[in-house]
Enzyme design. Sequence first.
Site, PDB file in Angstrom:
ATOM      1  N   HIS A  75       1.028  -1.193   0.044  1.00 50.49           N
ATOM      2  CA  HIS A  75       0.021   0.111  -0.054  1.00 50.49           C
ATOM      3  C   HIS A  75       0.846   1.193  -0.047  1.00 50.49           C
ATOM      4  O   HIS A  75       1.438   1.587   1.168  1.00 50.49           O
ATOM      5  CB  HIS A  75      -0.922  -0.078   1.297  1.00 50.49           C
ATOM      6  CG  HIS A  75      -1.808   0.981   1.446  1.00 50.49           C
ATOM      7  ND1 HIS A  75      -3.373   0.866   1.560  1.00 50.49           N
ATOM      8  CD2 HIS A  75      -1.674   2.459   1.346  1.00 50.49           C
ATOM      9  CE1 HIS A  75      -3.864   2.013   1.656  1.00 50.49           C
ATOM     10  NE2 HIS A  75      -2.852   3.121   1.727  1.00 50.49           N
ATOM     11  N   HIS A  77       1.325   5.117  -2.082  1.00 49.59           N
ATOM     12  CA  HIS A  77       0.694   6.561  -2.853  1.00 49.59           C
ATOM     13  C   HIS A  77       1.936   7.087  -3.600  1.00 49.59           C
ATOM     14  O   HIS A  77       2.224   8.256  -3.317  1.00 49.59           O
ATOM     15  CB  HIS A  77      -0.091   7.507  -2.108  1.00 49.59           C
ATOM     16  CG  HIS A  77      -1.081   6.964  -1.275  1.00 49.59           C
ATOM     17  ND1 HIS A  77      -2.485   6.848  -1.770  1.00 49.59           N
ATOM     18  CD2 HIS A  77      -1.447   6.277  -0.184  1.00 49.59           C
ATOM     19  CE1 HIS A  77      -3.068   6.360  -1.211  1.00 49.59           C
ATOM     20  NE2 HIS A  77      -2.657   5.806   0.178  1.00 49.59           N
ATOM     21  N   LYS A  80       1.566  10.861  -5.174  1.00 55.16           N
ATOM     22  CA  LYS A  80       1.350  11.991  -4.282  1.00 55.16           C
ATOM     23  C   LYS A  80       2.720  12.143  -3.686  1.00 55.16           C
ATOM     24  O   LYS A  80       3.138  13.232  -3.348  1.00 55.16           O
ATOM     25  CB  LYS A  80       0.423  11.721  -2.980  1.00 55.16           C
ATOM     26  CG  LYS A  80      -1.035  11.433  -3.243  1.00 55.16           C
ATOM     27  CD  LYS A  80      -1.644  11.390  -1.862  1.00 55.16           C
ATOM     28  CE  LYS A  80      -3.230  11.357  -1.982  1.00 55.16           C
ATOM     29  NZ  LYS A  80      -3.670   9.974  -2.530  1.00 55.16           N
ATOM     30  N   HIS A 225      -9.695   1.846   1.183  1.00 56.52           N
ATOM     31  CA  HIS A 225      -9.102   2.656   2.185  1.00 56.52           C
ATOM     32  C   HIS A 225     -10.242   2.597   3.226  1.00 56.52           C
ATOM     33  O   HIS A 225     -11.668   3.241   2.869  1.00 56.52           O
ATOM     34  CB  HIS A 225      -8.985   4.172   1.886  1.00 56.52           C
ATOM     35  CG  HIS A 225      -7.606   4.376   1.318  1.00 56.52           C
ATOM     36  ND1 HIS A 225      -7.234   3.640   0.083  1.00 56.52           N
ATOM     37  CD2 HIS A 225      -6.429   4.846   1.599  1.00 56.52           C
ATOM     38  CE1 HIS A 225      -5.970   3.988  -0.361  1.00 56.52           C
ATOM     39  NE2 HIS A 225      -5.496   4.688   0.578  1.00 56.52           N
ATOM     40  N   GLU A 228     -10.353   5.137   8.364  1.00 62.02           N
ATOM     41  CA  GLU A 228      -9.075   5.889   8.759  1.00 62.02           C
ATOM     42  C   GLU A 228      -9.346   7.281   9.810  1.00 62.02           C
ATOM     43  O   GLU A 228      -9.478   8.207   9.306  1.00 62.02           O
ATOM     44  CB  GLU A 228      -8.339   6.176   7.569  1.00 62.02           C
ATOM     45  CG  GLU A 228      -6.845   6.881   7.865  1.00 62.02           C
ATOM     46  CD  GLU A 228      -5.895   7.068   6.805  1.00 62.02           C
ATOM     47  OE1 GLU A 228      -5.157   7.594   6.846  1.00 62.02           O
ATOM     48  OE2 GLU A 228      -6.460   7.180   5.397  1.00 62.02           O
ATOM     49  N   ASP A 344       2.645   3.147   2.952  1.00 68.51           N
ATOM     50  CA  ASP A 344       1.702   4.395   2.650  1.00 68.51           C
ATOM     51  C   ASP A 344       2.207   5.701   2.102  1.00 68.51           C
ATOM     52  O   ASP A 344       3.151   5.572   1.178  1.00 68.51           O
ATOM     53  CB  ASP A 344       0.888   4.830   4.061  1.00 68.51           C
ATOM     54  CG  ASP A 344      -0.285   5.307   3.905  1.00 68.51           C
ATOM     55  OD1 ASP A 344      -1.163   5.213   2.744  1.00 68.51           O
ATOM     56  OD2 ASP A 344      -1.082   5.525   4.829  1.00 68.51           O
TER      57      ASP A 344
END
Length: 450
Positions: A75, A77, A80, A225, A228, A344
């Site tokens: 997992h 990103h 980003k 997701h 959270e 993450d």
Amino acid sequence: MVFEAEQYWLTNVRVPIALLREINFAVSGDLASVDLQIQAGRIAEIVSAGSATIEGMPVQNLRQGIVFPCFVDLHTHLDKGHTWGRAPNRSGSFDDALQTVSSDSQKNWNAEDVYRRMEFGLKCAYAHGTQAIRTHIDSFGEQAAISFGVFQTLRQKWADRMKLQAASLVSLDYYLTPEGEKLADLVAEVGGVLGGVTVVTPDLPQQLDRLFTLAADRHLDLDIHVDESGNPTDNALHQIAETAIRFRSAGRFSGQIVCGHCCSLAVQTAKEAAETIDLVRQAEIGIVSLPLCNLYLQDRNQNSALNIGSLEEAVLPTKTPRWRGVTLVHELKQAGVPVAFASDNCRDPFYAYGDHDGLEVFTQATRIAQLDAPYDTWSRTVTATPAALMKLPPIAEIYPGAAANLILFKARYYSELFSRPQVDRIVLREGKAIDSTLPDYAELDDLVYR
């Protein structure tokens, strides 16, 4: 150099027992003492330490150093990543992270920008010893085509070094729209995973039905997701599990399901949590915990610097966080639910730090979630378990015939492994030592500090 030879021995090695697929000699404790024969880029033989028949072959004595298979990061990103310099989230709040990413993407996320930052993340991960990554891709509107296009280019370019997967990332209500259906088609076209973010609203059951239907019709796996937050009333995981059981029982869905974060599970009552965990087990859902990012984001001050003016004008109350943000990993594992840990976000508005390093993830997960009581099979959470949840072959275990994609540490015990960053690790890919020099942050200066 030993690692340049076609055939050689790694002797006096310690390997986590949980990562040895075949054991035909006596072992005890968490680490097995072995000798490994490497031949033509693969593990040819594994014997108990000191029993190898060397026969004049080159030998690298690891002096009881620990050896792991290369990491699998379930997992991330990457799209980003490494934007903190131009898009900092000074308050550290989740809401400000969302707003900051939205603003940055609208201004800057063209194909070149996304490509360079994603590849920078891949370079970091590769140097640290990662061999497979799943990245979530922000997928609203036109950004989906841009970022998935970049992903496809990088997947092809890096095919000989990294196994790459991509999951779409939108709020689940998006799939109720024609645009959401087009996104599902795009994900299927690129061989991706259908994903999104849950928000607990009265419409969530309808959104989940739509998500599972779109995935089933296109034979897609799901990566979601979930919850959270530190709000005990956020129970999307419970609802996802119920939906999955219903679809599986009716023969309407047979894919893999991964749920990430699931933070609120840890602040629910013991009865509620136990009921949800049992449903998760029945639904055959894998859980990925993101300890670094959730430790950073959860239980922050609720005031938003973006909403009350500039940070200089804001007077934010000081409050020490009271909980760690991680889900109930011990209880899930005990119930038979597959549990993984992953990186993450890295150096973006959701998490100011990180370097795509599987060892850092495992080290911090051990400290935050107390995985040392005992170490047991936790070594699988950054290797074999995420590989299985990604439906990869057994690339993250050590056995005769496996590719010699290994990380060699000087640390001899877990206490040594988790006490230092192990910057002197040696990463082998198909038996050869790679250049593990990390990319220079300055490579991105023109993007993030302009």
